[in-house]
Design an enzyme around this catalytic site. Sequence first.
Site, PDB file in Angstrom:
ATOM      1  N   HIS A 179       6.234 -29.500 -27.431  1.00  0.00           N
ATOM      2  CA  HIS A 179       6.815 -29.984 -26.173  1.00  0.00           C
ATOM      3  C   HIS A 179       8.273 -29.533 -26.004  1.00  0.00           C
ATOM      4  O   HIS A 179       8.821 -29.640 -24.915  1.00  0.00           O
ATOM      5  CB  HIS A 179       6.697 -31.503 -26.061  1.00  0.00           C
ATOM      6  CG  HIS A 179       7.569 -32.294 -26.990  1.00  0.00           C
ATOM      7  ND1 HIS A 179       7.124 -32.825 -28.177  1.00  0.00           N
ATOM      8  CD2 HIS A 179       8.873 -32.651 -26.901  1.00  0.00           C
ATOM      9  CE1 HIS A 179       8.100 -33.484 -28.769  1.00  0.00           C
ATOM     10  NE2 HIS A 179       9.180 -33.391 -28.008  1.00  0.00           N
ATOM     11  N   ASP A 209       0.960 -30.672 -31.205  1.00  0.00           N
ATOM     12  CA  ASP A 209       2.357 -30.702 -30.774  1.00  0.00           C
ATOM     13  C   ASP A 209       3.263 -29.932 -31.730  1.00  0.00           C
ATOM     14  O   ASP A 209       4.345 -30.399 -32.104  1.00  0.00           O
ATOM     15  CB  ASP A 209       2.866 -32.143 -30.626  1.00  0.00           C
ATOM     16  CG  ASP A 209       4.178 -32.200 -29.850  1.00  0.00           C
ATOM     17  OD1 ASP A 209       4.495 -31.240 -29.122  1.00  0.00           O
ATOM     18  OD2 ASP A 209       4.907 -33.215 -29.990  1.00  0.00           O
ATOM     19  N   SER A 292      13.451 -34.009 -31.633  1.00  0.00           N
ATOM     20  CA  SER A 292      12.090 -33.474 -31.716  1.00  0.00           C
ATOM     21  C   SER A 292      12.059 -32.137 -32.431  1.00  0.00           C
ATOM     22  O   SER A 292      12.820 -31.220 -32.098  1.00  0.00           O
ATOM     23  CB  SER A 292      11.513 -33.313 -30.312  1.00  0.00           C
ATOM     24  OG  SER A 292      11.371 -34.561 -29.684  1.00  0.00           O
TER      25      SER A 292
END
Length: 447
Positions: A179, A209, A292
């Site tokens: 993402h 992901d 992230s």
Amino acid sequence: MADRQQTDPAPQWWSRPEGTADSRRDGVPAPRPETRDGGGEHGAEGDGAAGQAAPTQEAPAHEVRYDPWGAQPLQVVDRGRDRRGFRLWQVAALAAATALLAGGIGGYVGVLAERQSSTRLELPQAAVADKGRAPDSVAGIAATALPGVVTLHVRGAKSSGTGTGFVLDPQGHILTNNHVVADAKEIAVTFSTGESVTAELVGRDSGYDLAVVKVSGVRGLRPLSLGNSENVKVGDPVVAIGAPFDLSNTVTAGIISATGRPVTAGGDKGDGSDISYVDALQTDAPINPGNSGGPLLDARAHVVGINSAIRGADKDDPDRQGGSIGLGFAIPINQGKRVAEELIATGRATHPVIGVTLDMDYTGDGARVGDKGEDGKPSVTAGGPGARAGIKPGDVITKVDGQRVRGGDELIIKIRAHRPGDPLTLTVLRDGRERTLDVVLGSANGS
């Protein structure tokens, strides 16, 4: 001497003053000499019958001489000096005022001298100590890992963002979240030294992901050591590194709060193609937007997870907190390692499957196999792993390798935590009876 008049004969050891004994009788002291202004002649006034001496003017104090044969003892009255000086309390007050004035002037002069001198004021301080830290301390882990952690600045067609990644090998491959780079047109990688270079996308997978990018022409890369997420236990200390809100090289610490947490993320597209299923490690190490793709490290500075998601307050909560509330989730590194290897080798990752279509609207306990598949196809793929294991439409799968599952998402997460080809034992509820089925996972290409 006594206060009485002297009448005894003069002692032999005194010498008489000259000119004082002409008219005196034996044993009678001579009269006291009197002087006028300027010290002139002696004389008397009156008829002489009374024998009284004429008034005289007192001689100056410095001319008074002590005469032991005078008519009476010499008694000098001290009338005191003219009291024009200060009294004692005035002297004390003056001294106090002088002291205060002197102190103030001295302090002011001291401040001016201190400001104008080359000597500066220094407060007590500890001496410089050994800057080294234990390798398993937070500072030691950070010092080991930071050279291998990077910040990603991504520019897309409609937006831009920041994420984190870490170096996998000397060839320049960097692992991050899908993402972070999903819609990237330009990717810039910044190292802990501040050096920035352009990176290219190697491959990505939305189901896990995860994504891999690569930098070229960079020397001195410091790949991070990969640990084994199977060794992680609840309560183990961990360190997270990332760039929350573009604050690069931010280090936070916590513990492993839980393992095997079923987490789904994404789903913004609405068709399910962007949903990721993670059998996650839960940590209370603060993780925020921008973390992230960053590493979650154990006490030996080995990567045990890839920070990917946080749980915030409910969207309907008026006091919703957008940042970390101590519920962070990381993809286990064992899963990340396999996916990264496939992305580097082929640009795509494979997903383990059992070849069935699940009824995602089922609200009971477990994951129910649907009656029909997509487009009216059978819900159990003919010849697939599930069919070979004996799974039938309507079966409810309640356990995977003895671990209970409570819904369809959780079953997918448990399956994807394995590799294609791994054997699993499924507990199935059919017609009110439980039975055990053995299945070997198949493979499907990821997205």
